[in-house]
Design a protein around this motif. Structure first.
Motif, PDB file in Angstrom:
ATOM      1  N   SER A  78      -0.676  10.757   6.260  1.00  0.00           N
ATOM      2  CA  SER A  78       0.147  10.551   4.628  1.00  0.00           C
ATOM      3  C   SER A  78       0.836  10.524   3.940  1.00  0.00           C
ATOM      4  O   SER A  78       1.135  11.036   2.935  1.00  0.00           O
ATOM      5  CB  SER A  78      -0.107  12.694   4.848  1.00  0.00           C
ATOM      6  N   THR A  82       0.919   7.938  -2.564  1.00  0.00           N
ATOM      7  CA  THR A  82       1.419   8.603  -3.664  1.00  0.00           C
ATOM      8  C   THR A  82       1.443  10.010  -3.487  1.00  0.00           C
ATOM      9  O   THR A  82       0.608  10.731  -2.418  1.00  0.00           O
ATOM     10  CB  THR A  82       0.832   7.802  -4.687  1.00  0.00           C
ATOM     11  N   VAL A  83       2.183  10.547  -4.776  1.00  0.00           N
ATOM     12  CA  VAL A  83       1.653  12.635  -4.876  1.00  0.00           C
ATOM     13  C   VAL A  83       0.803  12.442  -5.005  1.00  0.00           C
ATOM     14  O   VAL A  83       0.233  13.273  -4.345  1.00  0.00           O
ATOM     15  CB  VAL A  83       2.859  12.872  -5.415  1.00  0.00           C
ATOM     16  N   GLY A  84       0.096  11.716  -6.110  1.00  0.00           N
ATOM     17  CA  GLY A  84      -1.291  12.633  -5.557  1.00  0.00           C
ATOM     18  C   GLY A  84      -2.627  11.585  -5.010  1.00  0.00           C
ATOM     19  O   GLY A  84      -3.586  12.731  -4.301  1.00  0.00           O
ATOM     20  N   GLY A  85      -1.943  11.270  -4.329  1.00  0.00           N
ATOM     21  CA  GLY A  85      -3.021  10.679  -2.909  1.00  0.00           C
ATOM     22  C   GLY A  85      -2.838  11.421  -1.861  1.00  0.00           C
ATOM     23  O   GLY A  85      -3.981  12.342  -1.272  1.00  0.00           O
ATOM     24  N   ARG A  86      -1.553  12.046  -2.052  1.00  0.00           N
ATOM     25  CA  ARG A  86      -1.116  13.058  -0.733  1.00  0.00           C
ATOM     26  C   ARG A  86      -2.143  14.960  -0.790  1.00  0.00           C
ATOM     27  O   ARG A  86      -2.516  14.970   0.315  1.00  0.00           O
ATOM     28  CB  ARG A  86       0.134  13.381  -0.546  1.00  0.00           C
ATOM     29  N   LEU A  87      -2.076  14.443  -2.592  1.00  0.00           N
ATOM     30  CA  LEU A  87      -2.634  15.946  -2.566  1.00  0.00           C
ATOM     31  C   LEU A  87      -3.755  15.777  -2.356  1.00  0.00           C
ATOM     32  O   LEU A  87      -4.511  16.756  -1.351  1.00  0.00           O
ATOM     33  CB  LEU A  87      -2.461  16.590  -4.328  1.00  0.00           C
ATOM     34  N   TYR A  88      -4.406  14.409  -2.676  1.00  0.00           N
ATOM     35  CA  TYR A  88      -6.110  14.292  -2.466  1.00  0.00           C
ATOM     36  C   TYR A  88      -6.255  14.343  -0.912  1.00  0.00           C
ATOM     37  O   TYR A  88      -7.364  15.270  -0.497  1.00  0.00           O
ATOM     38  CB  TYR A  88      -6.400  13.007  -3.239  1.00  0.00           C
ATOM     39  N   ARG A 117       3.678   0.266  -4.963  1.00  0.00           N
ATOM     40  CA  ARG A 117       1.804   0.675  -4.726  1.00  0.00           C
ATOM     41  C   ARG A 117       1.331  -0.484  -4.273  1.00  0.00           C
ATOM     42  O   ARG A 117       1.099  -1.428  -4.907  1.00  0.00           O
ATOM     43  CB  ARG A 117       1.445   1.577  -5.915  1.00  0.00           C
TER      44      ARG A 117
END
Length: 423
Positions: A78, A82-88, A117
């Motif tokens: 994780s 990215t931040v959004g990917g980590r949340l997902y 990215r």
């Protein structure tokens, strides 16, 4: 000493190899497998159950610009997101992986060492031991940069197409409005209302109508339907509309007006691209003694007008034998004359209404039809022009997608005087 099989002549058989050659071949296979893992066309990543990276191949390291020592045992999977990917990953990816044991084709973005990215597609599976307990997670990562570029270009093309469609729809709407009167004129002693129902916003229809003053206190009206759609139909519609108005000024007799239009269309559109239309033209003359208006209707193959009377009855004003305008050099034009008395309402319409599918949502082919429309008029009478148009609009709405052709309706009503209302 290696073992060989004798072929009867003191040498080994051709189908057997010395032990040292077999060992070399096995070592080569092992080296090839390791090389395939390290330099595969996709990234490979193995993590412990808590997400800590245990193994990573050279391909993924090269993509991200990391050294192996930067990741193995130091970072979690994780941490590369990215931040959004980590949340997902925390809310969807990891829970689904735990429940299902595998998850595939998930679009994420990895952070490279230089901060850029990398769009990727991620597939993960849980490796289990002989006792069925999970041991580690194996993840395959595909470079999605080309796919992302393709999707971006596809989105750009789609947005450009949407803008072009919006522009075309605006142009079509503007063109359609130019073929209709901006507002119907105010006729003393008459209540008038009209409506144009557009079947498709992408194409210009061929329906048209108008109401205009003539000499001697008379009024002309017409309603028609040109064959086809699009720019070609719009050209004929414009020609028909202005020809009818000009012809009525020259000679207001309805038969002569439609005769002039027939001559113009048959001369203008000959050969391989004939153009024709159905039209009804009416001449309104006020009756000073009885009240109301006498109307003479001439029809060139057009659906009959519907007269809804003040006593609650309704009937078609048939004009049998009227032929399409623009097909034959000397088309037969049928006429009828009637008094639209106080309280009566006359409704003209194009065939988009009666030919609509009544059950289009379930794939039916049944047409609404003339009989149903006559029943509609009888249930509506007595009525006014505005109430008639409102009821027709509601009727068209019930058909939904079943209205596959534009529909124009024009209603004229002779209001009763206060004294007539009391009688």
């Amino acid at each position: 000493m290696s073992k060989t099989s004798d072929d009867g002549q003191g040498g080994p058989r051709e189908d057997e190899q010395p032990v040292d050659e077999q060992a070399q071949f096995s070592a080569l296979l092992e080296d090839s497998a390791e090389d395939l893992y390290e330099h595969a066309p996709c990234g490979y990543l193995s993590t412990q159950l808590d997400g800590r990276i245990a193994k990573v191949n050279t391909t993924l390291l090269d993509w991200l610009g990391y050294e192996r020592r930067d990741l193995v045992g130091r970072k979690h999977f994780s941490d590369l997101l990215t931040v959004g990917g980590r949340l997902y990953h925390e809310t969807h990816f990891a829970p689904m992986l735990r429940m299902q044991g595998e998850i595939s084709g998930i679009a994420l973005e990895l952070k490279a060492a230089d901060g850029t990215r990398l769009p990727v597609l991620v597939t993960s599976t849980v490796k289990k031991g002989s006792d069925g307990q999970p041991l580690l997670v194996r993840t395959t990562i595909f470079d999605a940069r080309d796919r992302r570029a393709y999707e971006t270009e596809l989105l750009r093309a789609r947005q450009a197409a949407d803008r072009e469609r919006d522009r075309l729809q605006a142009l079509t709407t503007t063109l359609q409005k130019t073929l209709l009167p901006p507002t119907l004129v105010n006729v003393p002693g008459l209540d008038v209302s009209a409506h144009y129902h557009v079947a498709s916003v992408d194409e210009v229809g061929g329906d048209f109508y108008d109401l205009f003053p003539l000499a001697g206190g008379t009024w002309g009206l017409f309603l028609g339907d040109v064959c086809g759609k699009g720019a070609a139909a719009a050209t004929v519609t414009s020609l028909a509309r202005y020809t009818l108005r000009a012809a009525a000024v020259y000679d207001p007799d309805p038969t002569a007006v439609l005769g002039n239009l027939n001559t113009v269309l048959s001369h203008e559109y000959q050969g391989t691209d004939p153009r024709f239309c159905t039209v009804v033209f009416g001449l309104l003359t006020p009756d000073r003694l009885q009240g109301g208006f006498h109307i003479t209707l001439a029809s060139g193959g057009h659906p009959p007008a519907l007269l809804m009377r003040a006593d609650g009855t309704a009937d078609y004003l048939h004009t049998p034998g009227g032929q399409l305008i623009g097909v034959l050099p000397n088309a037969h034009i049928a006429t009828t004359t009637v008094l639209v008395a106080p309280g009566d309402t006359l409704l003209l319409h194009t065939d988009g209404l009666t030919e609509a599918h009544t059950n289009a949502l379930v794939g039916g082919k049944e047409r609404y039809g003339d009989d149903a429309f006559l029943d509609f008029g009888r249930a509506l009478a007595p009525t006014t022009a505005s109430d008639t148009i409102s009821a027709v609009r509601s009727l068209l709405d019930t058909f939904g997608a079943g209205v596959d052709d534009d529909t124009a309706v024009l209603a004229i009503h002779v209001p009763r005087t206060p004294r007539e209302e009391q009688q």
